[in-house]
Scaffold this motif. Sequence first.
Motif, PDB file in Angstrom:
ATOM      1  N   LYS A   1      21.658  20.801 -19.041  1.00 44.08           N
ATOM      2  CA  LYS A   1      22.341  20.998 -17.758  1.00 44.08           C
ATOM      3  C   LYS A   1      21.478  20.458 -16.620  1.00 44.08           C
ATOM      4  N   SER A   2      20.164  20.672 -16.750  1.00 43.60           N
ATOM      5  CA  SER A   2      19.259  20.186 -15.719  1.00 43.60           C
ATOM      6  C   SER A   2      19.265  18.662 -15.670  1.00 43.60           C
ATOM      7  N   LEU A   3      19.306  18.017 -16.871  1.00 39.57           N
ATOM      8  CA  LEU A   3      19.328  16.562 -16.915  1.00 39.57           C
ATOM      9  C   LEU A   3      20.623  16.011 -16.344  1.00 39.57           C
ATOM     10  N   VAL A   4      21.746  16.625 -16.718  1.00 39.66           N
ATOM     11  CA  VAL A   4      23.050  16.167 -16.216  1.00 39.66           C
ATOM     12  C   VAL A   4      23.134  16.310 -14.711  1.00 39.66           C
ATOM     13  N   ASP A   5      22.529  17.373 -14.193  1.00 40.33           N
ATOM     14  CA  ASP A   5      22.568  17.628 -12.751  1.00 40.33           C
ATOM     15  C   ASP A   5      21.497  16.852 -11.993  1.00 40.33           C
ATOM     16  N   SER A   6      20.640  16.140 -12.717  1.00 44.12           N
ATOM     17  CA  SER A   6      19.534  15.449 -12.058  1.00 44.12           C
ATOM     18  C   SER A   6      20.033  14.203 -11.341  1.00 44.12           C
ATOM     19  N   SER A   7      19.185  13.645 -10.474  1.00 42.75           N
ATOM     20  CA  SER A   7      19.536  12.436  -9.730  1.00 42.75           C
ATOM     21  C   SER A   7      19.658  11.227 -10.646  1.00 42.75           C
ATOM     22  N   PHE A   8      19.100  11.328 -11.866  1.00 40.59           N
ATOM     23  CA  PHE A   8      19.219  10.230 -12.825  1.00 40.59           C
ATOM     24  C   PHE A   8      20.690   9.890 -13.053  1.00 40.59           C
ATOM     25  N   PHE A   9      21.545  10.916 -13.192  1.00 40.37           N
ATOM     26  CA  PHE A   9      22.976  10.705 -13.375  1.00 40.37           C
ATOM     27  C   PHE A   9      23.736  10.774 -12.056  1.00 40.37           C
ATOM     28  N   LYS A  10      23.364  11.699 -11.195  1.00 36.95           N
ATOM     29  CA  LYS A  10      24.099  11.866  -9.941  1.00 36.95           C
ATOM     30  C   LYS A  10      24.040  10.628  -9.066  1.00 36.95           C
TER      31      LYS A  10
END
Length: 438
Positions: free
Chosen positions: A24-33
């Motif tokens: 969840k942290s990775l999905v919510d990170s700026s990497f994806f956002k």
Amino acid sequence: MKNSASWGVIAIALLSTTAQSADKSLVDSSFFKDSQAEISLKNYWKYLKDDADIAKPQEIHSAWGQGLALGYQSGYLADILGVNLDYYSAVKLGASDAFNSRGVLYNNKLNDGKDNAAGFSKIGQRYIKLKGEVGGATLNAQWGWQTLRDYGVISRSTRLSPSSYLGWSGGATRAGLSFRGAYIERSMARNSPESLRLQTNDGRVIGHLATAELGYKNDLFNGQLAYGESQDYLRRQILRLAFSPDEKLTLGSQIYTTQALDGYQAMALSKRHFDRNANHYAFDAKWQEPRWNLKLGIAHTRAPKGEGALGFYPRHMTKDSRGTFTSMANVEAYMADGETMLGMEAEYRMTPEFTAGLLGTYGQFDYQGARVRLGEINAFGRWTPSHHKLKNLTVLAIVGPGWSYKHQNNTPVIADGRYQTSHSLAAEFIAEYRFKLF
């Protein structure tokens, strides 16, 4: 045993919760956002009819293709690490027997004439990117397949896809001052899916190409000093300057110097552009108004070549790379030894959507007692519609005649102190539509 089993269940539950939380942290990170994706559809037709080669009375070189580009740029994980991926494909729509790729279609060399022309597909860019900040300086680095535009002595060229390189690049900027460097070992041409080792003009492998650049930019001045070397082949220095004393006026100058290393001097004369040293000097001035602009330029080349052959300044550092070159003498024909070139670009925005213009080039040099003259003039039109459904569309058409000299292996054919004039007609059409996916 029961306690061990209980602890095992608890451990698995904790790991599962931690993994879900990390996901969840990775999905919510700026990497994806902060990720972006874009599609580009490009239709490209390029045509040239000429009779310059003394061995070929007249040839038509033309290629027509439809391209697709899909680009993805991630954001940065922990504001440090990201990735970029770009996929390109091209479909053959047409070609002449002597299509000569035109930089548009792939030459598969499997058949004769126009049947050699083919489409292609490739992942032209795929690289890891890093960024950071140290002591007020902004840092960046990239590793993998990437395009490099005017990066030291390396650059790119684009038709239905851009040329790209395998290696690393990076730099630092602070308060207008910048430093960049790159090291590459392989290349992919703009019209090919092949990954190739860097090569000499006669097909021998070059281990690497390395370059560095120091630059400075402010509201009035923009300058770069670059150095580069293709291993045991060519060494180059470039100084590019631009000065804007007025918001409408820009004055520019470029100096390019190139030295032949042992691997270059070992080639046969027919494979070399020059003997030991080649220099190109250019100056230009541009005046910009709200609806029109005018650019004028002058350049001179020195590239001696022995045994009566005509020398040229070599734009590129290896056979399969592209060299940084921003002079208005943008093709080899205007960079012959002793040649002086005059260039002109003018455009006028007739409506908010349509711009028309003229491009003109004239060059002359002395060869074996004859003063050789060549030139061309092209008219172009560019349409960028403002309608909301077409606002990302650009249509460009350009056409014009030219004149040059009959040659054998690029050297003028002189008889009784005179050269024979050749004639050409060139045309180009590009329609490109870009839109963002997210």
